[in-house]
Each structure stands twice: as structure tokens, then as C-alpha cells.
Enzyme design. Structure first.
Site, PDB file in Angstrom:
ATOM      1  N   THR A  45       9.499  -0.729  -1.560  1.00  0.00           N
ATOM      2  CA  THR A  45      10.593   0.200  -1.826  1.00  0.00           C
ATOM      3  C   THR A  45      11.261  -0.034  -3.177  1.00  0.00           C
ATOM      4  O   THR A  45      11.729   0.915  -3.812  1.00  0.00           O
ATOM      5  CB  THR A  45      11.630   0.091  -0.694  1.00  0.00           C
ATOM      6  N   CYS A  77      -2.030   1.954  12.308  1.00  0.00           N
ATOM      7  CA  CYS A  77      -2.306   3.368  12.555  1.00  0.00           C
ATOM      8  C   CYS A  77      -2.336   3.648  14.056  1.00  0.00           C
ATOM      9  O   CYS A  77      -2.763   2.800  14.845  1.00  0.00           O
ATOM     10  CB  CYS A  77      -3.654   3.756  11.943  1.00  0.00           C
ATOM     11  N   GLY A  82      11.228  -5.812   2.097  1.00  0.00           N
ATOM     12  CA  GLY A  82      12.528  -6.017   1.480  1.00  0.00           C
ATOM     13  C   GLY A  82      12.528  -6.879   0.235  1.00  0.00           C
ATOM     14  O   GLY A  82      13.588  -7.348  -0.191  1.00  0.00           O
ATOM     15  N   VAL A 133       5.696   9.785   5.451  1.00  0.00           N
ATOM     16  CA  VAL A 133       4.737  10.471   4.586  1.00  0.00           C
ATOM     17  C   VAL A 133       3.504  10.891   5.378  1.00  0.00           C
ATOM     18  O   VAL A 133       2.926  11.950   5.149  1.00  0.00           O
ATOM     19  CB  VAL A 133       4.363   9.564   3.402  1.00  0.00           C
ATOM     20  N   ASN A 167      -5.381  -1.655   7.549  1.00  0.00           N
ATOM     21  CA  ASN A 167      -4.074  -1.225   8.047  1.00  0.00           C
ATOM     22  C   ASN A 167      -4.191  -0.931   9.534  1.00  0.00           C
ATOM     23  O   ASN A 167      -4.567   0.170   9.930  1.00  0.00           O
ATOM     24  CB  ASN A 167      -3.611   0.013   7.278  1.00  0.00           C
ATOM     25  N   SER A 217       0.827  -1.201   0.000  1.00  0.00           N
ATOM     26  CA  SER A 217       0.000   0.000   0.000  1.00  0.00           C
ATOM     27  C   SER A 217       0.864   1.255   0.000  1.00  0.00           C
ATOM     28  O   SER A 217       1.826   1.366   0.756  1.00  0.00           O
ATOM     29  CB  SER A 217      -0.899  -0.007   1.237  1.00  0.00           C
ATOM     30  N   GLY A 274      12.864  -1.655   2.753  1.00  0.00           N
ATOM     31  CA  GLY A 274      13.908  -1.995   1.795  1.00  0.00           C
ATOM     32  C   GLY A 274      14.634  -3.274   2.178  1.00  0.00           C
ATOM     33  O   GLY A 274      14.288  -3.941   3.164  1.00  0.00           O
ATOM     34  N   SER A 295       6.226  -1.318   7.840  1.00  0.00           N
ATOM     35  CA  SER A 295       7.629  -0.920   8.009  1.00  0.00           C
ATOM     36  C   SER A 295       8.001  -0.858   9.490  1.00  0.00           C
ATOM     37  O   SER A 295       7.143  -0.855  10.378  1.00  0.00           O
ATOM     38  CB  SER A 295       7.875   0.437   7.341  1.00  0.00           C
ATOM     39  N   LYS A 336      -3.269  -5.949   7.616  1.00  0.00           N
ATOM     40  CA  LYS A 336      -1.837  -5.660   7.579  1.00  0.00           C
ATOM     41  C   LYS A 336      -1.333  -5.410   8.993  1.00  0.00           C
ATOM     42  O   LYS A 336      -1.705  -4.432   9.649  1.00  0.00           O
ATOM     43  CB  LYS A 336      -1.555  -4.447   6.693  1.00  0.00           C
TER      44      LYS A 336
END
Length: 336
Positions: A298, A162, A276, A104, A159, A56, A249, A225, A197
């Protein structure tokens, strides 16, 4: 900003130019001796042509003209909140060794703006649409689902990473009871598959995973992440406007792989590995530990074609192994 380092670039990446892009988008030939391997996977009532989809927020309609979306399993939208959000202050993203960190803040048009402006653009892509929904309180998730009533999409990803403003800002996903309330409420408001998630920042991801499964989750995405911080070496001040952000990543792959394995061992519903993944070998690692599908994040920043590359690589690996179905690779940890 320079390109994010996401691992070695596969041999054969398309060079610049319209002719090269057209050649890259051309359908891959069937393996010698017969039909292409069956890459389909099921997430409840939803069948994907292959297990590769974006994480997402990492792939949107603006990239559709450049990427063969007919070759990916699904699209996943940026997380939708009930009301319009502007996101966090700048800087919002910077590189780290073997990845990046972002803050973000998930800007959102709100449910109404998403349905009017963004959902039609996602639906125009040649892949099922999974809508990511978020909330700063348990009730906001349910409001989003109520406001999505009547909209056409193929799945929901909840998600739960949050912050819960009702309980001191901790992620909703750290509380199994809160996760169960969110998931059961979402499931009651839709007839499409519900993915959840999970956050990696828990003492036992298995406990939260089981709470989501018992509340009716169709599948679990593992994971979001990892929180981190990076400083400007000249000023010794945080680079990100929000001070902290999410690390992603290749550097987080071993962490995400362990969480995916632990989750797959704990539940009976499909697990989607995320963290990753930038090559076909990465995807196969997640399948080996029990994932049914994978999400790519990523790696898109340096290689917009990466999802198609991985999907084609999965087909080639199946053909080379004389495997007629991709599912033959799932849960092969420890096998030779």
C-alpha cells in the site's frame, strides 16, 4: 481520491522535478571507512541484492521509469490466471484509517497474454522477476505452470488466497491438504524457487505453513490482506462494488507481524513478511521476528520511491551498527 495515508513521510523525500529525481536515483555513497554492507539474502537458489520487493499487484512496469528498480531485491508480478479475467465491479478501492481496502478482483490477461505482453516488460526491469500464479481450483495452478513452460523468470509465488470454486468458495489457503496439492504440483513443474503466499484467515497459520514446506515450498510469504468492509456514511451501503475487500496498510502491521513470527517459529524455510510495511523501521521489525525478506504494498500509492528508501535505510542502519551483513538483524527479537 486523496493520497492514501501510509505513515510519516521520511525526511529527504525527493521534491518534484527531473533534477531532484536524478539526484535521488544517484548511487548512495558507501559508508565511511569501507565497502557498503552486504544486504544480500537467499531464497533457495535465488540470491537477491537486498530483501525489499513489492507485494503482488502493487508495483508494475508502468512505474519502472520513475523508480530505481536496480535498488530493489526483486519484482513480483500481478497474479496470473490461466484465462483472461476482468476483475470485480467498481468501486474497487477506497481509503480506510491508516490504509485502504481494495476489491480489484485480480484482472488477468491469462497465461498467454501475460507471457506475450507483460513478462517482457517485467524482464526489462533491473531486478529478478517472481511470477505470482493463482487459480480458482487446484488444477488451474498446474495449468498456469504448464502454460508458463519455456518462459524466462526467476521465481514463482503461489497465491493460495484465491477462492476454491470446487469447495464452496473458501480460500484454498485455508485447507492444508489443498495447499500441499497445489504446492507439490507447482514444484514438480519448475526448477525455480517456489514461494507460497499464505492467507491470514486461518485458525493456525503454522499448520498451513508446515503443509507448504513439506510439499516443497522454498519460502513463505506472510500474508495476504485481511478481509473487511466499509460503508458510505450517507447511504449506509458498501463502498466497494464487490461489497467486501482486502484491508491493507499500516493498520494491519501488528497482525501481519504476529503471523510472520508464528510462521518463522514453525518452519525452517525463509519467510517473507508482508503487511503494513512503509518505513525502514517496519522492515527491521519483520526481520527481527524472523523474516528473511519483506514485501511492500500500500505504501507505493503515496510514495512510489518507498522500496528504494527502505533499501537505502537498511544499508544505513547496518553501517551505523557496524554490521557488515544485513542477516545480522534477522531473528533479533528480544535482544538489546
Amino acid at each position: 481520491m486523496t493520497a492514501v495515508t501510509t505513515g510519516p513521510r521520511p525526511v529527504g523525500d525527493p521534491p518534484a522535478g527531473e533534477d531532484a529525481r536524478a539526484r535521488f536515483f544517484a548511487a548512495a555513497p558507501a559508508p565511511e571507512g569501507g565497502a557498503a554492507p552486504d544486504l544480500r539474502v537467499r531464497l533457495g537458489s535465488l540470491t537477491l541484492r537486498n530483501p525489499v520487493m513489492p507485494a503482488s499487484g502493487c508495483f508494475g512496469p508502468e512505474l519502472a521509469p520513475l523508480v530505481p528498480t536496480s535498488e530493489i531485491g526483486a519484482t513480483v508480478t500481478k497474479t496470473v490466471f490461466a484465462r483472461r479475467r476482468g476483475g470485480n465491479p467498481t468501486h474497487r478501492l477506497t481509503e480506510t484509517p491508516m490504509g485502504m481496502i481494495n476489491s480489484v478482483g485480480i484482472p488477468s490477461l491469462g497465461t498467454d497474454g501475460f507471457v506475450r505482453e507483460m513478462l517482457p516488460r517485467y524482464r526489462a526491469m533491473a531486478a529478478p522477476v517472481i511470477v505470482s500464479v493463482g487459480g480458482l481450483a487446484v488444477g488451474e495452478y498446474l495449468t498456469v505452470m504448464d502454460e508458463l513452460a519455456g518462459a524466462r523468470f526467476d521465481g514463482v509465488e503461489v497465491n493460495v488466497s484465491c477462492p476454491n470454486l470446487e469447495h464452496g468458495g473458501l480460500d484454498i489457503g485455508t485447507d492444508p491438504d489443498a495447499v500441499a496439492r497445489v504446492v507439490s504440483g507447482v514444484v514438480a513443474r519448475t526448477d525455480v524457487p517456489v514461494l507460497v503466499k499464505l492467507t491470514p484467515m486461518v485458525s493456525s497459520i503454522a499448520e498451513v505453513a508446515r503443509a507448504a514446506e513439506e510439499a516443497g515450498a522454498t519460502a513463505l510469504t506472510v500474508a495476504n490482506s485481511f478481509p473487511g468492509m466499509t460503508l458510505d456514511p450517507r447511504t449506509r451501503r458498501p463502498v466497494l462494488g464487490n461489497r467486501v475487500g482486502g484491508v491493507s496498510g499500516p493498520a494491519v502491521k501488528p497482525l501481519a507481524l504476529r503471523l510472520t513470527w508464528a510462521t518463522a517459529e514453525a518452519v525452517g524455510v525463509p519467510v517473507i513478511g508482508c503487511g503494513g510495511i512503509s518505513t525502514v523501521d517496519d522492515a527491521l521489525d519483520f526481520l527481527a521476528v524472523g523474516a528473511t525478506a519483506v514485501q511492500v504494498g500500500t505504501a507505493h500509492f503515496a510514495r512510489p520511491f518507498v522500496m528504494a528508501e527502505i533499501a537505502r535505510g537498511l544499508a544505513a542502519r547496518c553501517a551505523a551498527a557496524d554490521a557488515t551483513r544485513l542477516t545480522d538483524y534477522v531473528r533479533t527479537l528480544g535482544e538489546t
